[in-house]
Design a protein around this motif. Structure first.
Motif: not given
Length: 156
Positions: A19-32
Protein backbone atom coordinates in the motif's frame (compact mmCIF):
# COMPACT_ATOMS: atom_id res chain seq x y z
CA UNK A 1 -5.84 -1.16 14.80
CA UNK A 2 -2.72 -2.62 16.39
CA UNK A 3 0.38 -3.11 14.28
CA UNK A 4 3.72 -4.80 14.61
CA UNK A 5 6.73 -3.86 12.53
CA UNK A 6 9.11 -6.59 11.43
CA UNK A 7 12.47 -5.31 10.24
CA UNK A 8 15.00 -7.83 8.96
CA UNK A 9 13.18 -10.43 11.07
CA UNK A 10 13.61 -14.00 9.77
CA UNK A 11 10.39 -14.97 11.58
CA UNK A 12 8.33 -12.18 10.00
CA UNK A 13 5.08 -13.20 8.36
CA UNK A 14 4.93 -13.16 4.55
CA UNK A 15 3.62 -9.91 3.09
CA UNK A 16 0.19 -10.16 1.49
CA UNK A 17 -0.25 -6.54 0.40
CA UNK A 18 1.56 -3.41 -0.60
CA UNK A 19 0.00 0.00 0.00
CA UNK A 20 1.33 3.45 -0.83
CA UNK A 21 2.10 5.49 2.28
CA UNK A 22 3.41 9.03 2.50
CA UNK A 23 5.54 10.49 5.31
CA UNK A 24 6.36 14.16 5.84
CA UNK A 25 9.70 15.65 6.87
CA UNK A 26 9.08 19.21 8.07
CA UNK A 27 11.54 21.47 9.87
CA UNK A 28 11.04 24.72 11.73
CA UNK A 29 13.31 27.77 11.87
CA UNK A 30 15.31 26.16 14.69
CA UNK A 31 16.20 23.11 12.53
CA UNK A 32 13.86 20.87 14.56
CA UNK A 33 11.87 18.09 12.89
CA UNK A 34 8.14 17.59 13.37
CA UNK A 35 7.37 14.22 14.99
CA UNK A 36 4.32 12.47 16.37
CA UNK A 37 4.15 9.91 19.16
CA UNK A 38 2.04 7.19 17.53
CA UNK A 39 -0.82 5.61 19.43
CA UNK A 40 -0.69 2.28 17.54
CA UNK A 41 2.89 1.28 18.38
CA UNK A 42 4.10 3.90 20.92
CA UNK A 43 6.98 4.97 18.66
CA UNK A 44 7.90 8.45 17.52
CA UNK A 45 7.44 8.95 13.80
CA UNK A 46 7.12 11.42 10.98
CA UNK A 47 3.51 12.39 10.26
CA UNK A 48 1.99 10.40 7.43
CA UNK A 49 -0.29 7.64 6.32
CA UNK A 50 -1.95 5.78 3.49
CA UNK A 51 -2.73 7.41 0.19
CA UNK A 52 -6.43 7.33 -0.61
CA UNK A 53 -8.02 6.81 -4.02
CA UNK A 54 -8.40 10.16 -5.75
CA UNK A 55 -5.41 11.72 -3.97
CA UNK A 56 -1.99 12.51 -5.27
CA UNK A 57 1.11 12.16 -3.06
CA UNK A 58 1.13 15.85 -2.09
CA UNK A 59 -2.55 15.70 -1.17
CA UNK A 60 -1.91 12.72 1.08
CA UNK A 61 0.99 14.53 2.77
CA UNK A 62 -1.12 17.63 3.40
CA UNK A 63 -4.15 15.68 4.68
CA UNK A 64 -2.22 13.31 6.94
CA UNK A 65 -0.12 16.09 8.47
CA UNK A 66 -3.26 18.13 9.18
CA UNK A 67 -5.07 15.13 10.70
CA UNK A 68 -2.15 14.05 12.91
CA UNK A 69 -0.58 17.36 13.91
CA UNK A 70 -3.04 20.23 13.39
CA UNK A 71 -0.55 21.89 11.02
CA UNK A 72 -1.04 22.86 7.40
CA UNK A 73 1.90 22.15 5.12
CA UNK A 74 3.03 22.77 1.58
CA UNK A 75 5.08 20.02 -0.07
CA UNK A 76 8.42 21.38 -1.31
CA UNK A 77 10.35 18.31 -2.44
CA UNK A 78 11.12 14.61 -2.27
CA UNK A 79 13.22 13.02 0.49
CA UNK A 80 13.03 9.53 -0.96
CA UNK A 81 11.17 6.33 -1.80
CA UNK A 82 11.37 3.48 0.73
CA UNK A 83 10.39 0.00 -0.48
CA UNK A 84 12.50 -2.39 1.58
CA UNK A 85 11.00 -5.91 1.29
CA UNK A 86 12.68 -6.74 4.62
CA UNK A 87 10.32 -4.34 6.39
CA UNK A 88 6.79 -5.66 6.78
CA UNK A 89 4.00 -4.44 9.03
CA UNK A 90 1.53 -6.97 10.45
CA UNK A 91 -1.91 -5.73 11.48
CA UNK A 92 -4.28 -7.52 13.82
CA UNK A 93 -6.78 -8.06 10.99
CA UNK A 94 -4.34 -10.39 9.15
CA UNK A 95 -2.98 -7.87 6.66
CA UNK A 96 0.81 -7.91 6.34
CA UNK A 97 2.14 -5.00 4.28
CA UNK A 98 5.48 -4.73 2.59
CA UNK A 99 6.76 -1.23 3.20
CA UNK A 100 6.24 1.23 0.37
CA UNK A 101 6.57 4.82 1.52
CA UNK A 102 7.23 8.05 -0.26
CA UNK A 103 8.79 10.61 2.06
CA UNK A 104 8.37 14.26 1.13
CA UNK A 105 9.82 17.49 2.41
CA UNK A 106 7.29 20.12 3.47
CA UNK A 107 7.04 23.59 4.93
CA UNK A 108 4.50 24.48 7.63
CA UNK A 109 2.22 27.28 6.42
CA UNK A 110 -0.35 27.42 9.23
CA UNK A 111 -2.27 25.73 12.00
CA UNK A 112 -1.49 24.94 15.61
CA UNK A 113 0.13 21.81 17.10
CA UNK A 114 -2.54 19.35 18.20
CA UNK A 115 -2.63 15.61 18.81
CA UNK A 116 -5.21 13.22 17.41
CA UNK A 117 -6.46 9.65 17.83
CA UNK A 118 -3.32 8.59 15.91
CA UNK A 119 -0.84 10.88 17.68
CA UNK A 120 -0.74 10.98 21.47
CA UNK A 121 1.78 13.82 21.31
CA UNK A 122 3.11 16.15 18.62
CA UNK A 123 6.43 17.96 19.05
CA UNK A 124 9.22 19.75 17.29
CA UNK A 125 12.31 17.67 18.12
CA UNK A 126 15.91 18.93 18.11
CA UNK A 127 18.31 16.78 16.13
CA UNK A 128 20.35 15.98 19.23
CA UNK A 129 17.22 14.55 20.95
CA UNK A 130 16.57 11.94 18.25
CA UNK A 131 18.86 9.23 19.66
CA UNK A 132 17.02 9.25 23.00
CA UNK A 133 13.58 8.63 21.45
CA UNK A 134 12.07 5.26 20.49
CA UNK A 135 11.98 5.57 16.68
CA UNK A 136 11.72 2.70 14.21
CA UNK A 137 14.94 2.24 12.17
CA UNK A 138 13.14 2.89 8.85
CA UNK A 139 11.74 6.16 10.21
CA UNK A 140 15.14 7.14 11.59
CA UNK A 141 16.57 6.57 8.08
CA UNK A 142 13.96 8.92 6.57
CA UNK A 143 14.73 11.57 9.17
CA UNK A 144 18.47 11.40 8.47
CA UNK A 145 17.81 11.57 4.74
CA UNK A 146 15.54 14.56 5.35
CA UNK A 147 18.32 16.38 7.17
CA UNK A 148 20.73 15.46 4.35
CA UNK A 149 18.70 17.32 1.74
CA UNK A 150 21.63 18.04 -0.58
CA UNK A 151 22.20 14.34 -1.28
CA UNK A 152 19.16 14.09 -3.56
CA UNK A 153 16.25 11.68 -3.19
CA UNK A 154 16.89 8.25 -1.69
CA UNK A 155 15.72 5.26 -3.73
CA UNK A 156 15.63 1.98 -1.87
Amino acid sequence: MARRDHYYDPDAPQANSIVVAVTVFAQDDEDRVLLIHRTDNSLWSLPGGTQEIGEDVSGTAVRETWEETGLKVKVTGLVGIYSNPNHVVAYDDGEVRQQFAISVRAKVIGGKLAGSSESAEVRWIHRDELESLPIHPSTRLRIYHGYDGDAGPYLG
